[in-house]
Design an enzyme around this catalytic site. Structure first.
Site, short mmCIF file in Angstrom:
data_model
loop_
_atom_site.label_atom_id
_atom_site.label_comp_id
_atom_site.label_asym_id
_atom_site.label_seq_id
_atom_site.Cartn_x
_atom_site.Cartn_y
_atom_site.Cartn_z
N ASP A 10 0.81 -1.51 0.19
CA ASP A 10 0.32 0.03 0.14
C ASP A 10 0.79 0.81 -0.05
OD1 ASP A 10 -1.58 2.51 0.55
OD2 ASP A 10 -2.96 1.34 2.22
N ASN A 29 2.22 5.45 -11.46
CA ASN A 29 1.29 4.78 -12.21
C ASN A 29 0.16 4.63 -11.59
OD1 ASN A 29 -0.56 4.74 -14.87
ND2 ASN A 29 -0.71 2.58 -13.79
N TYR A 41 -10.34 14.65 -7.95
CA TYR A 41 -9.57 13.60 -8.62
C TYR A 41 -9.17 15.14 -9.38
CZ TYR A 41 -7.97 10.60 -12.50
OH TYR A 41 -7.18 10.12 -13.08
#
Length: 250
Positions: free
Chosen positions: A62, A89, A153
């Site tokens: 994580d 990414n 976002y």
């Protein structure tokens, strides 16, 4: 070019998997990182089979958790190994529904900042001491949303643009480049989830003058260029890949 060590976060599916495959097919050694062991293992197995060699290794972590980032970075660089390329990414839209309260607004911002900013900045900081000098490459994948929303976002992705510029300035004297790839609509990913339908695809594709979405392989090709020796004089840049849906401006 000799085999390099490439680290790809979010490497189990979609764009990350295509990036990992592109480097492995070129003969590089690739470490794919992510939270889900299943997709990572499947990606490594299939890419290795296609390449005809064991070039991809999967690491589960994580990347929002400093201790897990520290641990996986130490594992990848054990024995003093140098990292040639970092491809950041990992990420996603962790708050896709409209908020209905102040508490929800706060939670949505926290979720997207944690999910999109922290994996990039923490992993890069952990691997920075091991980055090859000169010749190291850092490529961060953001989004067309960084330029036009949606807010939480897009805002979290946009935060990675000045971070990349600052890092590019700091590392340029050491011969390390830092760049951003900002894709537009790439349908063949998990990003759109249940929203994906023929009608949704047609609507999104129509937003670009080219009349189609892009492919993960097209994004991967841009990442590979920015990670190449030929791109040694390219740093601090944002390369948009969106079929003309949003034009770059100087």
């Amino acid at each position: 070019m000799a085999s390099r060590l490439v680290v790809v976060s979010g490497g189990g599916t979609g764009i990350g998997r295509a990036v990992a495959a592109a480097f492995a097919d070129a003969g590089d050694e690739v470490a794919v990182l992510g939270r889900r062991p299943g997709p990572l293992a499947e990606a490594a197995e299939k890419i290795n089979a296609s390449a005809g060699a064991e070039r991809v290794r999967a690491y589960t972590a994580d990347l929002t958790e400093p201790e897990q980032v520290r641990s996986v970075a130490a594992e990848i660089t054990a024995g003093g190994r140098r990292v040639d390329v970092i491809v950041n990414n990992a990420g996603g839209n962790f708050a896709p529904a409209p908020p209905d309260s102040l508490e929800r607004i706060r939670a949505d911002w926290e979720a997207n900042v944690a999910g999109n900013v922290l994996p990039t900045v923490l992993l890069t900081a952990a691997l920075r001491p091991a980055l090859r000098r000169p010749g190291g490459r850092i490529v961060t994948v953001t989004s067309v949303a960084a330029f036009r929303g949606p807010a939480t976002y897009g805002g979290s992705k946009a935060a990675l643009h000045p971070w990349s510029a600052e890092l590019a300035t700091a590392l340029a004297p050491e011969g390390v480049t830092v760049n951003v790839v900002a894709p537009g609509y790439i349908p063949d990913t998990e990003f759109y989830g249940a929203r994906m339908s023929p009608e949704f695809d047609a609507g999104r594709a129509a937003q670009a003058p080219m009349g189609r979405g892009g492919t993960p392989a097209e994004v991967a090709a841009a990442v590979r260029y920015l990670a190449s020796a030929e791109a040694g004089f390219v740093t601090g840049q944002i390369l948009q890949i969106n079929g003309g849906a949003l034009f770059g401006r100087g």
